[in-house]
Design a protein around this motif. Structure first.
Motif, PDB file in Angstrom:
ATOM      1  N   ARG A 189       0.871  -1.125   0.007  1.00  0.00           N
ATOM      2  CA  ARG A 189       0.015  -0.231  -0.083  1.00  0.00           C
ATOM      3  C   ARG A 189       0.809   1.281   0.051  1.00  0.00           C
ATOM      4  NH1 ARG A 189      -3.801  -1.472   5.232  1.00  0.00           N
ATOM      5  NH2 ARG A 189      -1.786  -2.360   5.798  1.00  0.00           N
TER       6      ARG A 189
ATOM      7  N   VAL B 140      -6.013  12.110   2.889  1.00  0.00           N
ATOM      8  CA  VAL B 140      -5.588  10.772   2.579  1.00  0.00           C
ATOM      9  C   VAL B 140      -5.162  10.677   1.233  1.00  0.00           C
ATOM     10  CG1 VAL B 140      -5.898   8.097   2.849  1.00  0.00           C
ATOM     11  CG2 VAL B 140      -7.080   9.644   4.525  1.00  0.00           C
TER      12      VAL B 140
ATOM     13  N   ILE C 166      -4.007   8.200  -1.707  1.00  0.00           N
ATOM     14  CA  ILE C 166      -3.913   6.619  -1.910  1.00  0.00           C
ATOM     15  C   ILE C 166      -3.585   6.433  -3.193  1.00  0.00           C
ATOM     16  CG2 ILE C 166      -5.158   4.355  -1.717  1.00  0.00           C
ATOM     17  CD1 ILE C 166      -7.084   5.894   0.385  1.00  0.00           C
TER      18      ILE C 166
ATOM     19  N   TYR D 243     -14.886   9.973   8.144  1.00  0.00           N
ATOM     20  CA  TYR D 243     -14.715   8.760   7.041  1.00  0.00           C
ATOM     21  C   TYR D 243     -13.321   8.740   6.887  1.00  0.00           C
ATOM     22  CZ  TYR D 243     -14.936   6.992   2.228  1.00  0.00           C
ATOM     23  OH  TYR D 243     -14.526   6.047   1.156  1.00  0.00           O
ATOM     24  N   LEU D 244     -12.694   9.700   6.809  1.00  0.00           N
ATOM     25  CA  LEU D 244     -11.199   9.671   6.557  1.00  0.00           C
ATOM     26  C   LEU D 244     -10.431   8.876   7.834  1.00  0.00           C
ATOM     27  CD1 LEU D 244     -10.479  13.178   5.139  1.00  0.00           C
ATOM     28  CD2 LEU D 244     -10.808  10.956   3.759  1.00  0.00           C
TER      29      LEU D 244
ATOM     30  N   SER E 184     -11.853   6.562   9.567  1.00  0.00           N
ATOM     31  CA  SER E 184     -11.984   5.269   9.419  1.00  0.00           C
ATOM     32  C   SER E 184     -11.068   4.486   8.345  1.00  0.00           C
ATOM     33  CB  SER E 184     -13.242   4.987   8.972  1.00  0.00           C
ATOM     34  OG  SER E 184     -13.449   5.358   7.596  1.00  0.00           O
ATOM     35  N   ILE E 185     -10.322   5.312   7.488  1.00  0.00           N
ATOM     36  CA  ILE E 185      -9.558   4.508   6.705  1.00  0.00           C
ATOM     37  C   ILE E 185      -8.275   4.383   7.404  1.00  0.00           C
ATOM     38  CG2 ILE E 185      -8.350   4.776   4.722  1.00  0.00           C
ATOM     39  CD1 ILE E 185     -10.305   6.542   3.373  1.00  0.00           C
TER      40      ILE E 185
ATOM     41  N   ASP F 247      -8.532   1.299   9.936  1.00  0.00           N
ATOM     42  CA  ASP F 247      -8.357   0.194   9.249  1.00  0.00           C
ATOM     43  C   ASP F 247      -6.830  -0.024   9.011  1.00  0.00           C
ATOM     44  OD1 ASP F 247      -9.344  -2.389   7.505  1.00  0.00           O
ATOM     45  OD2 ASP F 247      -7.992  -1.269   6.256  1.00  0.00           O
TER      46      ASP F 247
END
Length: 277
Positions: free
Chosen positions: A164, A197, A199, A263-264, A266-267, A270
Protein backbone atom coordinates in the motif's frame (compact mmCIF):
# COMPACT_ATOMS: atom_id res chain seq x y z
CA UNK A 1 -22.16 16.19 -14.53
CA UNK A 2 -21.33 12.59 -13.63
CA UNK A 3 -21.97 10.84 -10.31
CA UNK A 4 -20.15 7.79 -8.95
CA UNK A 5 -21.08 5.78 -5.82
CA UNK A 6 -18.18 4.97 -3.50
CA UNK A 7 -19.13 3.00 -0.38
CA UNK A 8 -21.60 5.25 1.46
CA UNK A 9 -20.27 8.28 -0.40
CA UNK A 10 -21.16 9.67 -3.80
CA UNK A 11 -18.55 11.57 -5.78
CA UNK A 12 -19.68 14.34 -8.09
CA UNK A 13 -17.42 16.22 -10.49
CA UNK A 14 -17.06 19.59 -8.79
CA UNK A 15 -15.89 21.60 -11.77
CA UNK A 16 -18.73 20.34 -14.00
CA UNK A 17 -21.58 21.09 -11.59
CA UNK A 18 -24.53 23.00 -13.04
CA UNK A 19 -27.12 24.97 -11.12
CA UNK A 20 -30.08 23.24 -12.80
CA UNK A 21 -28.82 19.82 -11.85
CA UNK A 22 -28.02 21.03 -8.35
CA UNK A 23 -31.62 22.19 -7.79
CA UNK A 24 -33.07 18.96 -9.16
CA UNK A 25 -30.67 16.86 -7.07
CA UNK A 26 -31.53 18.84 -3.95
CA UNK A 27 -35.22 18.25 -4.55
CA UNK A 28 -34.60 14.53 -5.02
CA UNK A 29 -32.62 14.39 -1.77
CA UNK A 30 -35.40 16.10 0.18
CA UNK A 31 -37.99 13.67 -1.16
CA UNK A 32 -35.93 10.57 -0.52
CA UNK A 33 -34.77 11.82 2.90
CA UNK A 34 -31.70 9.63 2.72
CA UNK A 35 -28.92 11.62 1.09
CA UNK A 36 -27.99 15.27 1.14
CA UNK A 37 -25.56 17.67 -0.45
CA UNK A 38 -22.64 18.58 1.73
CA UNK A 39 -23.10 22.27 0.97
CA UNK A 40 -26.36 22.04 2.92
CA UNK A 41 -24.86 19.93 5.67
CA UNK A 42 -23.10 20.93 8.84
CA UNK A 43 -19.36 20.48 8.72
CA UNK A 44 -16.78 20.74 5.97
CA UNK A 45 -16.83 19.33 2.47
CA UNK A 46 -14.56 16.52 1.34
CA UNK A 47 -12.96 16.75 -2.08
CA UNK A 48 -11.17 14.09 -4.08
CA UNK A 49 -8.43 14.88 -6.57
CA UNK A 50 -7.50 12.32 -9.20
CA UNK A 51 -3.79 12.73 -9.93
CA UNK A 52 -2.27 11.11 -13.01
CA UNK A 53 1.35 10.86 -14.09
CA UNK A 54 2.31 9.65 -17.56
CA UNK A 55 5.54 8.19 -18.87
CA UNK A 56 7.70 11.04 -20.09
CA UNK A 57 6.24 13.68 -17.75
CA UNK A 58 8.78 16.20 -16.47
CA UNK A 59 9.01 17.26 -12.77
CA UNK A 60 7.40 18.88 -10.90
CA UNK A 61 5.00 15.95 -11.00
CA UNK A 62 1.35 16.54 -10.14
CA UNK A 63 1.48 14.52 -6.91
CA UNK A 64 4.14 16.72 -5.32
CA UNK A 65 2.48 19.86 -6.63
CA UNK A 66 -0.84 18.84 -5.03
CA UNK A 67 0.85 18.08 -1.69
CA UNK A 68 2.61 21.45 -1.79
CA UNK A 69 -0.60 23.32 -2.64
CA UNK A 70 -2.49 21.57 0.14
CA UNK A 71 0.10 22.25 2.84
CA UNK A 72 0.51 25.90 1.80
CA UNK A 73 -3.24 26.45 2.29
CA UNK A 74 -3.40 24.97 5.79
CA UNK A 75 -1.74 25.91 9.07
CA UNK A 76 -2.71 23.26 11.61
CA UNK A 77 -0.06 21.31 13.52
CA UNK A 78 0.19 18.28 11.28
CA UNK A 79 0.94 14.62 11.84
CA UNK A 80 1.76 12.61 8.71
CA UNK A 81 1.74 8.82 8.57
CA UNK A 82 3.48 7.23 5.61
CA UNK A 83 2.96 3.82 4.07
CA UNK A 84 5.63 4.21 1.38
CA UNK A 85 5.49 1.13 -0.80
CA UNK A 86 9.08 0.85 -2.03
CA UNK A 87 11.26 3.38 -0.22
CA UNK A 88 14.76 4.68 -0.99
CA UNK A 89 17.58 2.16 -0.51
CA UNK A 90 20.59 4.50 -0.20
CA UNK A 91 21.53 7.14 2.35
CA UNK A 92 22.07 9.78 -0.33
CA UNK A 93 18.72 9.29 -2.06
CA UNK A 94 16.93 9.12 1.29
CA UNK A 95 18.37 12.47 2.39
CA UNK A 96 17.75 14.05 -1.00
CA UNK A 97 14.15 12.85 -0.89
CA UNK A 98 13.56 14.69 2.38
CA UNK A 99 15.60 17.67 1.15
CA UNK A 100 12.78 18.13 -1.35
CA UNK A 101 9.75 16.81 0.56
CA UNK A 102 10.34 18.38 4.00
CA UNK A 103 10.01 21.99 2.73
CA UNK A 104 6.67 21.04 1.17
CA UNK A 105 5.47 19.54 4.46
CA UNK A 106 6.61 22.63 6.39
CA UNK A 107 4.72 25.10 4.20
CA UNK A 108 1.85 26.93 5.90
CA UNK A 109 -0.78 29.57 5.26
CA UNK A 110 0.36 31.20 8.51
CA UNK A 111 3.62 32.97 9.35
CA UNK A 112 3.85 30.94 12.56
CA UNK A 113 6.28 28.03 12.74
CA UNK A 114 4.47 24.84 11.87
CA UNK A 115 4.85 21.69 13.97
CA UNK A 116 5.10 18.61 11.75
CA UNK A 117 5.38 14.99 12.91
CA UNK A 118 6.05 12.10 10.53
CA UNK A 119 5.79 8.36 11.12
CA UNK A 120 6.80 5.78 8.54
CA UNK A 121 5.88 2.12 8.11
CA UNK A 122 7.94 -0.67 6.53
CA UNK A 123 6.29 -0.76 3.14
CA UNK A 124 7.86 -3.29 0.82
CA UNK A 125 11.52 -2.98 1.77
CA UNK A 126 11.72 -1.08 5.06
CA UNK A 127 13.07 -4.12 6.91
CA UNK A 128 15.93 -4.57 4.45
CA UNK A 129 19.41 -3.54 5.54
CA UNK A 130 20.65 -0.30 3.95
CA UNK A 131 24.15 -0.71 2.55
CA UNK A 132 26.88 1.20 4.33
CA UNK A 133 24.87 1.65 7.53
CA UNK A 134 23.88 -0.38 10.54
CA UNK A 135 20.25 0.51 9.88
CA UNK A 136 17.30 -0.86 8.02
CA UNK A 137 15.84 1.29 5.25
CA UNK A 138 13.02 2.38 7.57
CA UNK A 139 15.42 3.28 10.38
CA UNK A 140 17.49 5.38 7.97
CA UNK A 141 14.34 7.16 6.82
CA UNK A 142 13.50 7.91 10.46
CA UNK A 143 16.97 9.42 10.94
CA UNK A 144 16.53 11.56 7.84
CA UNK A 145 13.07 12.70 8.94
CA UNK A 146 14.50 14.00 12.21
CA UNK A 147 17.42 15.74 10.49
CA UNK A 148 15.03 17.75 8.29
CA UNK A 149 13.21 19.77 11.00
CA UNK A 150 10.48 17.14 11.22
CA UNK A 151 9.50 15.41 14.45
CA UNK A 152 9.27 11.63 14.48
CA UNK A 153 6.17 9.60 15.29
CA UNK A 154 7.72 6.47 16.82
CA UNK A 155 5.71 3.36 16.05
CA UNK A 156 5.80 -0.44 16.25
CA UNK A 157 4.90 -1.77 12.83
CA UNK A 158 4.67 -5.27 11.46
CA UNK A 159 7.71 -6.47 9.55
CA UNK A 160 5.69 -8.10 6.79
CA UNK A 161 5.81 -6.49 3.37
CA UNK A 162 3.02 -4.05 2.52
CA UNK A 163 2.43 -2.76 -1.01
CA UNK A 164 0.00 0.00 0.00
CA UNK A 165 1.13 3.54 -0.81
CA UNK A 166 -0.68 5.95 1.50
CA UNK A 167 -0.15 9.29 3.23
CA UNK A 168 -2.39 10.42 6.10
CA UNK A 169 -2.52 14.11 7.03
CA UNK A 170 -3.80 14.59 10.59
CA UNK A 171 -4.55 17.71 12.61
CA UNK A 172 -2.91 17.21 16.01
CA UNK A 173 -5.52 18.09 18.64
CA UNK A 174 -3.76 16.78 21.75
CA UNK A 175 -0.39 15.40 22.80
CA UNK A 176 0.39 11.72 22.32
CA UNK A 177 3.79 10.88 23.74
CA UNK A 178 3.74 7.09 23.59
CA UNK A 179 5.14 4.70 21.00
CA UNK A 180 2.23 4.09 18.63
CA UNK A 181 1.27 0.41 18.75
CA UNK A 182 -1.64 -1.99 18.46
CA UNK A 183 -2.22 -1.55 22.19
CA UNK A 184 -2.81 2.20 22.11
CA UNK A 185 -3.83 3.19 18.56
CA UNK A 186 -7.40 3.87 19.69
CA UNK A 187 -6.15 6.45 22.21
CA UNK A 188 -3.99 7.94 19.46
CA UNK A 189 -7.02 8.34 17.17
CA UNK A 190 -8.74 10.43 19.86
CA UNK A 191 -5.92 12.97 19.62
CA UNK A 192 -6.14 13.63 15.87
CA UNK A 193 -8.55 14.72 13.16
CA UNK A 194 -7.77 13.15 9.79
CA UNK A 195 -7.98 15.91 7.19
CA UNK A 196 -6.41 14.26 4.16
CA UNK A 197 -5.56 10.82 2.74
CA UNK A 198 -3.41 10.13 -0.34
CA UNK A 199 -3.86 6.67 -1.86
CA UNK A 200 -2.44 5.35 -5.10
CA UNK A 201 0.32 3.65 -7.03
CA UNK A 202 3.19 6.09 -6.39
CA UNK A 203 6.03 4.79 -4.24
CA UNK A 204 7.23 7.43 -1.79
CA UNK A 205 10.76 7.63 -3.15
CA UNK A 206 13.05 10.14 -4.82
CA UNK A 207 12.63 8.45 -8.21
CA UNK A 208 8.83 8.37 -8.19
CA UNK A 209 8.17 11.74 -6.54
CA UNK A 210 10.97 13.79 -8.10
CA UNK A 211 12.39 11.90 -11.07
CA UNK A 212 15.55 10.84 -9.20
CA UNK A 213 18.65 12.88 -8.38
CA UNK A 214 18.76 14.46 -11.81
CA UNK A 215 15.07 15.29 -11.92
CA UNK A 216 14.56 13.09 -14.95
CA UNK A 217 11.31 12.35 -16.76
CA UNK A 218 8.86 9.74 -15.49
CA UNK A 219 9.79 6.21 -16.55
CA UNK A 220 6.23 4.93 -16.12
CA UNK A 221 2.70 6.07 -15.44
CA UNK A 222 1.12 6.40 -11.99
CA UNK A 223 -2.33 7.19 -10.61
CA UNK A 224 -3.21 8.50 -7.16
CA UNK A 225 -6.18 10.09 -5.44
CA UNK A 226 -6.08 12.64 -2.64
CA UNK A 227 -9.14 12.95 -0.41
CA UNK A 228 -9.09 16.07 1.76
CA UNK A 229 -11.26 18.49 3.70
CA UNK A 230 -10.37 22.11 2.95
CA UNK A 231 -12.16 24.61 0.67
CA UNK A 232 -9.17 26.91 0.30
CA UNK A 233 -6.90 24.06 -0.79
CA UNK A 234 -9.50 22.97 -3.33
CA UNK A 235 -9.60 26.47 -4.80
CA UNK A 236 -5.81 26.69 -4.90
CA UNK A 237 -5.51 23.39 -6.75
CA UNK A 238 -8.21 24.35 -9.24
CA UNK A 239 -6.63 27.74 -9.91
CA UNK A 240 -3.11 26.39 -10.49
CA UNK A 241 -2.55 26.56 -14.28
CA UNK A 242 -0.20 23.57 -14.14
CA UNK A 243 -2.88 21.45 -12.46
CA UNK A 244 -6.07 22.85 -13.95
CA UNK A 245 -5.98 20.74 -17.10
CA UNK A 246 -4.34 17.63 -15.66
CA UNK A 247 -6.28 16.66 -12.52
CA UNK A 248 -9.93 15.95 -11.82
CA UNK A 249 -11.61 17.26 -8.66
CA UNK A 250 -14.80 15.77 -7.29
CA UNK A 251 -16.92 16.58 -4.26
CA UNK A 252 -18.44 14.11 -1.84
CA UNK A 253 -22.10 13.66 -1.07
CA UNK A 254 -22.97 11.25 1.70
CA UNK A 255 -25.68 9.76 3.84
CA UNK A 256 -26.40 11.66 7.08
CA UNK A 257 -24.34 10.61 10.05
CA UNK A 258 -20.59 10.65 10.36
CA UNK A 259 -18.67 13.67 9.08
CA UNK A 260 -16.21 13.43 6.23
CA UNK A 261 -13.27 13.69 8.64
CA UNK A 262 -14.77 10.67 10.43
CA UNK A 263 -14.86 8.86 7.10
CA UNK A 264 -11.16 9.65 6.55
CA UNK A 265 -10.38 8.56 10.10
CA UNK A 266 -12.06 5.20 9.43
CA UNK A 267 -9.50 4.61 6.65
CA UNK A 268 -6.68 5.36 9.09
CA UNK A 269 -8.31 3.09 11.68
CA UNK A 270 -8.35 0.20 9.23
CA UNK A 271 -4.76 0.85 8.25
CA UNK A 272 -3.46 0.98 11.83
CA UNK A 273 -5.37 -2.12 12.89
CA UNK A 274 -3.71 -4.11 10.13
CA UNK A 275 -0.23 -2.56 10.22
CA UNK A 276 0.77 -2.13 13.87
CA UNK A 277 1.97 -4.72 16.32
Amino acid sequence: MRIFPVANRILIYFHREGSDFYNLWNLYCKKKKRIRLLVNAKGEKMYTVYIAKYKGDIPDFNITRVISKYMSCTDYDCGIISSPGYMNVRVGTTDEFYDKLAPAFLQSSSTNTRHIEVGIFNGMNGSNHMKGTGNTCREQHEKSIQSHQLNLITLKCKRKIDHRKMLFFMELKDNFNEILSLENYEQFLHTVTVRGVMIGSSNQSLKTYYGGSGGGSADKGEADIFMFVDDEAKNSIMEDPALNESVVISRSLHVPGDSDTDYLKSILLDFLQNSLE
